[in-house]
Design a protein around this motif. Structure first.
Motif: not given
Length: 211
Positions: A18, A64, A67, A70, A210-211
C-alpha cells in the motif's frame, strides 16, 4: 507463535504493497523529435518543461493490476496559462497523471510493452487526470489524440499554481468515461505539456499510491 508470525508477515506485506509508487525505475517517452521535459526520478517525480512536452512512465506490479483507487500530491510552482484541454494542439497543462488499462486476458502479454505501444492500441483505455486548463473540474473530456473512445481527460484542478492532495475512484471514473468495469491497470504515466503556449512548468508529483 507460528500463527502470530504468519499474521505479522501478512500485515507487513499488505502495508508494503500500500506504500507510494517509486519513480526510480521510470523512463521518459519523447513525443517530439526535438525537445523534451526534464525529469528527476526518485520517491518524488520532479519535472520542468520549457515550451516542451514528453511523458514519464512506469509499469504497475501485477499485485496492483486490480487497483480501484489512487491518491497522490502534486505541486506546481510555475505553470502554463489556461487552455481548452479538449482541443488538439492547444491543450497545454501543468501536469497529467495517466492510468492505463488493458483487457484482463491481454494483460500478461502486454505487461512489458512501453507506453508508446500501449497508447497506440484500440483495446487500451486511459484515464488521464489533469492539473490545468479552463474546463469544468470533474468533467470527462474525450481525448483529441489517438483512437476515438480510448482515452479521456478529467480535470481535477484548473490552471494555476499550488500544492494539492488528490484521491480518485478509478472504477467510478472508468464507468463514467467508458462504461463497464476496468480491466488490468498495467501502466502509469505523468506528463507536463507547455509546447503550444511556449511557457514554463516547474512541478512535482509524490505519494502516488494505488489501492
Amino acid at each position: 507463535m507460528k500463527r502470530t508470525l504468519t499474521a505479522a508477515l501478512i500485515l507487513a506485506a499488505t502495508t508494503a504493497a500500500a506504500g507510494p509508487v517509486s519513480f526510480a525505475d521510470w523512463k521518459e517517452q519523447r513525443l517530439k523529435l526535438f525537445g523534451s521535459n526534464d525529469y528527476s526520478f526518485g520517491q518524488t517525480l520532479q519535472m520542468s518543461s520549457n515550451g516542451t512536452v514528453s511523458i514519464a512512465w512506469g509499469r504497475v506490479p501485477q499485485g496492483d493490476w486490480g487497483a480501484t483507487q489512487a491518491s497522490w500530491t502534486w505541486d506546481v510552482t510555475e505553470g502554463v496559462p489556461p487552455t481548452d484541454l479538449s482541443k488538439k494542439g492547444g491543450d497545454d497543462r501543468n501536469l497529467a497523471v495517466y492510468f492505463v488499462f488493458v483487457p484482463q486476458d491481454a494483460a500478461a502479454g502486454l505487461a512489458s510493452a512501453d507506453i508508446k505501444a500501449l497508447l497506440g492500441r484500440s483495446d487500451v483505455r486511459v484515464l488521464q487526470y489533469a492539473y490545468g486548463g479552463n474546463n469544468a473540474v470533474g468533467s470527462v473530456l474525450p481525448s483529441p489524440y489517438g483512437t476515438p473512445g480510448t482515452g479521456v481527460t478529467i480535470p481535477l484542478r484548473q490552471a494555476g499554481t499550488g500544492s494539492h492532495a488528490e484521491r480518485v475512484d478509478l472504477t467510478a471514473d472508468y464507468a463514467r468515461a467508458f462504461g463497464g468495469t476496468p480491466g488490468a491497470l498495467i501502466g502509469l504515466a505523468i506528463s507536463g505539456d507547455s509546447d503550444d503556449t511556449r511557457s514554463t512548468i516547474r512541478a512535482a508529483v509524490g505519494g502516488l499510491t494505488l489501492n
